[in-house]
Design an enzyme around this catalytic site. Structure first.
Site, short mmCIF file in Angstrom:
data_model
loop_
_atom_site.label_atom_id
_atom_site.label_comp_id
_atom_site.label_asym_id
_atom_site.label_seq_id
_atom_site.Cartn_x
_atom_site.Cartn_y
_atom_site.Cartn_z
CB CYS A 84 -0.93 0.02 1.21
SG CYS A 84 -1.86 -1.49 1.47
CG HIS A 318 -6.54 0.12 -0.98
ND1 HIS A 318 -5.39 0.75 -1.44
CD2 HIS A 318 -6.15 -0.59 0.12
CE1 HIS A 318 -4.38 0.44 -0.65
NE2 HIS A 318 -4.81 -0.39 0.29
#
Length: 361
Positions: A84, A318
Site C-alpha cells: 500500500c 484502494h
C-alpha cells in the site's frame, strides 16, 4: 531540493469495472504523458520512472509504461513493491535521486490493476498447487494477520465502534460527492470521475455486510484499478513553482498492527520538516479501513478538519500500488498555500509519510 512540479491520476474504478480490461501500462502511460504536458517538459528530459505495483506478475511494469508513454529507450524504469505504501515510497525514492543529483527529472507513482492480477498458487507438500490470495508479509504465520482481521483487532483495542467507523465512511463519501470536478483526473475510456463514490447514508452504511469483527463493506476500501504519477524536478527547473518536499519517512512497526505505524512515520516526517501537526493546512490520510484512518488522525494529533477534505479511499477504492501516489496527487491539487501531509499504512507493519510546502510558504 526536490519539487513536485505536476501531478495527475486516473479515476479509481472498482475491480471488475470500467478499467477491467486495461493492463498496468495502459493505465499508467496516459497519466505520465499528461503530467509531462502539464509541466511543459519534453519526454526526452526524463531521467527515470519509478512505479509501485503490488499485484502484478513482474516484467518490470515501469519499463513497459515508460515505453508505451513514448519516453526515450534509455529510461530503464524501476518497479518497486512496498504494498500500500509503494506509491508514496516511489516519490520518496525519486526525491532522493533528485536531491543527490543522480537525476533532475523523475516520474514517480504507482499503478495497479486488481482486475488483471495473476492467479496465485504455491506448491504444497505433495507438489499440488495450492491457491492463495494474500502473500506472506512476515516470516511468522502467527504474526501475519489478514488485513481485515488486523483492522478489527485494532478497533477492539482502541474501542472504536462499528457506528463510529460507519460515520467516518459516510462523511468520506459526502466530502467526495461535494467536489464539483476533479481536474487531476486523466480521462480514460470516457471515465473522468471515481466510480465508487455514492450518496452513502447512515442507514445504508449500517446495512453493509460484516467483513471481520466490526469492519463492514462500508468501512473497508473496495479493491480497485487506477494509476497516479507526479513529476519531481530539481528546484532549479521548478523556478519557484510546485510543492517543495520538506520531509519524508518510511518506518516499520508491529506487523500485527499495521494501521498504527503511520503515526510514527508522520512524527518523523514532521520532525524532519521542522513542523508540528497544527502547522499543516491539509492532510491526505489513507482510508484502507475507517478505523485505521481514525486511529492515525488521533494518534498523530492531526486537526480533523484538514483531513481528506475531498473524501478518501473509502469513497474511491484502494488500488494498492497506486494509493499512496493518489494521496500525493490529491495533496498537489488541494494545497494552495502552506504545508501539507500525506500518510499511508501498509501490510506487514509499514507506514510512510510525506510533508510538503507550496512554494512561497
Amino acid at each position: 531540493m526536490a519539487v513536485i512540479f505536476a501531478a495527475r491520476r486516473t479515476a479509481v474504478c472498482p475491480r471488475g469495472g470500467a478499467f477491467a480490461r486495461l493492463r498496468i501500462e495502459d493505465l499508467a502511460a496516459p497519466v505520465m504523458q499528461a503530467v509531462l504536458a502539464d509541466a511543459g517538459i519534453a519526454a526526452a528530459r526524463v531521467d527515470e520512472v519509478i512505479l509501485a505495483n503490488a499485484l502484478g506478475a513482474g516484467g518490470n511494469p515501469a519499463r513497459r509504461a515508460a515505453l508505451l508513454a513514448g519516453l526515450p529507450e534509455r529510461v530503464a524504469g524501476l518497479t518497486i513493491d512496498r504494498q500500500c505504501a509503494g506509491g508514496l515510497d516511489a516519490i520518496l525514492l525519486a526525491q532522493a535521486m533528485v536531491d543527490s543529483g543522480a537525476a533532475e527529472v523523475v516520474l514517480a507513482g504507482g499503478a495497479e490493476s486488481y482486475s488483471r492480477r495473476p492467479l496465485r498458487a504455491m506448491p504444497g507438500a505433495d507438489g499440488v498447487a495450492v491457491p492463495y490470495d494474500q502473500a506472506p508479509f512476515t516470516p511468522w504465520p502467527d504474526r501475519d494477520p489478514e488485513m481485515g482481521a488486523a483492522a478489527a483487532a485494532l478497533a477492539d483495542r482502541l474501542g472504536i465502534s462499528r457506528e463510529a467507523q460507519a460515520a467516518w465512511a459516510v462523511e468520506s463519501h459526502a466530502k467526495a460527492m461535494g467536489v464539483a470536478d476533479w481536474p487531476e483526473i486523466v480521462e480514460i475510456d470516457g471515465i473522468s470521475r471515481d466510480a465508487f463514490t455514492r450518496a452513502m447514508t447512515p442507514a445504508l452504511a449500517s446495512r453493509a455486510p460484516l467483513v471481520a469483527g466490526s469492519i463492514t463493506a462500508a468501512t473497508a476500501a473496495v479493491a480497485a484499478d487506477a494509476a497516479a504519477f507526479v513529476l519531481l524536478v530539481s528546484d532549479r527547473l521548478a523556478a519557484g513553482q510546485g510543492l517543495r518536499i520538506l520531509g519524508g519517512a518510511t518506518l516499520g512497526g508491529n506487523p500485527e498492527e499495521p494501521g498504527l505505524v503511520p503515526v510514527a512515520a508522520i512524527a518523523a516526517a514532521l520532525a524532519r520538516a521542522g513542523l508540528r501537526p497544527e502547522a499543516l493546512g491539509t492532510a491526505e490520510v489513507m482510508e484502507a479501513y475507517a478505523v485505521q484512518a481514525m486511529a492515525c488522525v488521533t494518534g498523530a494529533a492531526l486537526p480533523p478538519g484538514i483531513v481528506n477534505t475531498g473524501g478518501g479511499a473509502l469513497a474511491r477504492g484502494h488500488p494498492i500500488g497506486a494509493s499512496g501516489a493518489i494521496l500525493a496527487v490529491r495533496l498537489f491539487q488541494g494545497l494552495r498555500a502552506g504545508f501539507g501531509l500525506a500518510a499511508i499504512a501498509a501490510a506487514g507493519g509499514l507506514g510512510s509519510a510525506l510533508v510538503v510546502a507550496r512554494s512561497g510558504a
